[in-house]
Write an enzyme that holds these catalytic residues in place. Sequence first.
Site, PDB file in Angstrom:
ATOM      1  N   ARG A   1      31.965  15.744  53.592  1.00  0.00           N
ATOM      2  CA  ARG A   1      30.664  15.732  53.166  1.00  0.00           C
ATOM      3  C   ARG A   1      30.220  14.553  52.445  1.00  0.00           C
ATOM      4  O   ARG A   1      30.767  14.039  51.507  1.00  0.00           O
ATOM      5  CB  ARG A   1      30.288  16.990  52.364  1.00  0.00           C
ATOM      6  CG  ARG A   1      30.686  18.377  53.169  1.00  0.00           C
ATOM      7  CD  ARG A   1      30.169  19.381  52.116  1.00  0.00           C
ATOM      8  NE  ARG A   1      30.524  20.634  52.823  1.00  0.00           N
ATOM      9  CZ  ARG A   1      30.609  21.972  52.253  1.00  0.00           C
ATOM     10  NH1 ARG A   1      30.006  22.213  51.097  1.00  0.00           N
ATOM     11  NH2 ARG A   1      30.889  22.973  53.014  1.00  0.00           N
TER      12      ARG A   1
ATOM     13  N   ARG B   1      33.351  18.094  43.055  1.00  0.00           N
ATOM     14  CA  ARG B   1      32.402  17.789  44.314  1.00  0.00           C
ATOM     15  C   ARG B   1      32.879  16.314  44.880  1.00  0.00           C
ATOM     16  O   ARG B   1      32.658  15.056  44.478  1.00  0.00           O
ATOM     17  CB  ARG B   1      30.822  17.383  44.030  1.00  0.00           C
ATOM     18  CG  ARG B   1      29.936  17.130  44.927  1.00  0.00           C
ATOM     19  CD  ARG B   1      28.660  17.145  44.225  1.00  0.00           C
ATOM     20  NE  ARG B   1      28.393  18.457  43.605  1.00  0.00           N
ATOM     21  CZ  ARG B   1      27.756  19.183  43.740  1.00  0.00           C
ATOM     22  NH1 ARG B   1      27.567  19.778  45.236  1.00  0.00           N
ATOM     23  NH2 ARG B   1      27.575  20.446  42.912  1.00  0.00           N
TER      24      ARG B   1
ATOM     25  N   GLU C   1      30.147  27.708  41.495  1.00  0.00           N
ATOM     26  CA  GLU C   1      30.480  28.309  42.872  1.00  0.00           C
ATOM     27  C   GLU C   1      31.545  27.960  43.324  1.00  0.00           C
ATOM     28  O   GLU C   1      32.199  26.816  43.347  1.00  0.00           O
ATOM     29  CB  GLU C   1      29.514  27.825  43.632  1.00  0.00           C
ATOM     30  CG  GLU C   1      29.536  28.215  45.103  1.00  0.00           C
ATOM     31  CD  GLU C   1      28.773  27.444  46.266  1.00  0.00           C
ATOM     32  OE1 GLU C   1      29.243  27.504  47.375  1.00  0.00           O
ATOM     33  OE2 GLU C   1      27.655  26.791  45.809  1.00  0.00           O
TER      34      GLU C   1
ATOM     35  N   SER D   1      31.268  31.087  49.174  1.00  0.00           N
ATOM     36  CA  SER D   1      29.890  31.696  49.717  1.00  0.00           C
ATOM     37  C   SER D   1      30.214  32.627  50.822  1.00  0.00           C
ATOM     38  O   SER D   1      30.998  32.272  51.450  1.00  0.00           O
ATOM     39  CB  SER D   1      29.074  30.258  50.109  1.00  0.00           C
ATOM     40  OG  SER D   1      27.979  30.729  50.194  1.00  0.00           O
TER      41      SER D   1
ATOM     42  N   ARG E   1      38.218  23.407  44.886  1.00  0.00           N
ATOM     43  CA  ARG E   1      37.762  24.188  43.455  1.00  0.00           C
ATOM     44  C   ARG E   1      38.440  25.108  43.197  1.00  0.00           C
ATOM     45  O   ARG E   1      38.678  25.527  41.889  1.00  0.00           O
ATOM     46  CB  ARG E   1      36.415  24.612  44.018  1.00  0.00           C
ATOM     47  CG  ARG E   1      35.407  23.636  44.204  1.00  0.00           C
ATOM     48  CD  ARG E   1      33.904  24.057  44.321  1.00  0.00           C
ATOM     49  NE  ARG E   1      33.088  22.850  45.069  1.00  0.00           N
ATOM     50  CZ  ARG E   1      31.724  22.977  44.735  1.00  0.00           C
ATOM     51  NH1 ARG E   1      31.153  24.288  44.827  1.00  0.00           N
ATOM     52  NH2 ARG E   1      31.065  21.865  45.033  1.00  0.00           N
TER      53      ARG E   1
END
Length: 413
Positions: free
Chosen positions: A250, A265, A337, A340, A379
């Site tokens: 990403r 991130r 988070e 998801s 994460r």
Amino acid sequence: MLDPKLLREDPERVRAALARRGAAELVDRFLELDKRRRQLLPELEGLRATKRRASREIGERQRRGEDASAAIAEMRTTAQRERALEQELQAVEAERERVLAAMPNLPFDDVPDEPRVLRSWGEAGRRGRDHVELAGRWLDLEAAARTSGSRFVYLKGPLVMLELALVRWALELLEGEQHVPVIPPVLVRERALFGTGFWPDTEQQVYRLAEDDLFLVGTAEVPLASLHADAILAEQDLPLRYGGFSPCFRREAGAAGRDTRGIFRVHQFDKVEMFCFVRPQDSASEHERLVAIQERIYQALEIPYRVVDIAVDDLGAPAAKKIDLEAWLPGEGRFREITSCSNTTDFQARRLEVRYRPSDGGPPRYVHTLNGTAVAVGRTIIAILENHQRDDGTVEVPEILHPYGAPTEIRPL
């Protein structure tokens, strides 16, 4: 992609639902274009029929040696009108498809306007060192920055073994839940991105190989959704459930200044992703099942978390409903988070033409698709390090991972 028939037959319902997502104006624009398209089609057919009659008349007159100039002139006029309408139809259809593609999925009625905490597990509130301090030089961000730029990392030593253990454990757990393990391709064509609803919506986040017209995926959801593209499945074969492991890429455009410390991130990370193809009537219960698996994973890892019903403004374009697990991170002193899980109903299936044939012999119907994170490795490593730290700065690795090759403890290098 939404059902055009639904837009025509119940525009008020669609308009009200999309108003919650700030996209109600697209309904009127679609209906305007769709109406014009349906006007043009019969007019074009009429012109083509006129041309065919004129062509026959010209042939008959010429065979009889009669003057056919009037019929020829009429056919030329008709042909000019036909070309003009064909060009207009092409433009109308292209714009109609663009508007339809821009519409997000309809949110379920119970999706909240603000995020809503449904439940929590474990003891949150502890504070401590963050994962960068706990990992020490096993987490080499400086060398990665020299090699690749910011937001990349070299994982070393025990962190590598921890990652491999997490992945193997998660895949075996999913296999026990009837998910077929898959290692999918991570380079895909544009249709795969469009099919999952990431295109057009998040182009700015996607890495592109321009010379090959291929794209690096940001999640295994993308290739897994395309696994049955253009297929008509048998109802008795549903549900089809997969657990995909892949690296993910990403660009994190727009994230400047956010989460710059550590690996929360980054541009490249590994993930185990769940993906399911189910009958429409089963998708709500399947969503609950996937969230239950996520909770089972993080309870086994002894990571405190809360389950959050995501607000309508934060739904991705394909999602009709999304549930997140947010893990407590002592190094930050807040929930973040970590997984998801989305029910995308038939939104992706329509774009990818994934259908099933009902057992009663009825016409093919679109399946519903769902996706959910099993383990976002980076994460999850953060959550393990910070929640299982000891006072001396060492980390006790969850016992459930030991049989899969994880170290029993991690000491900063």
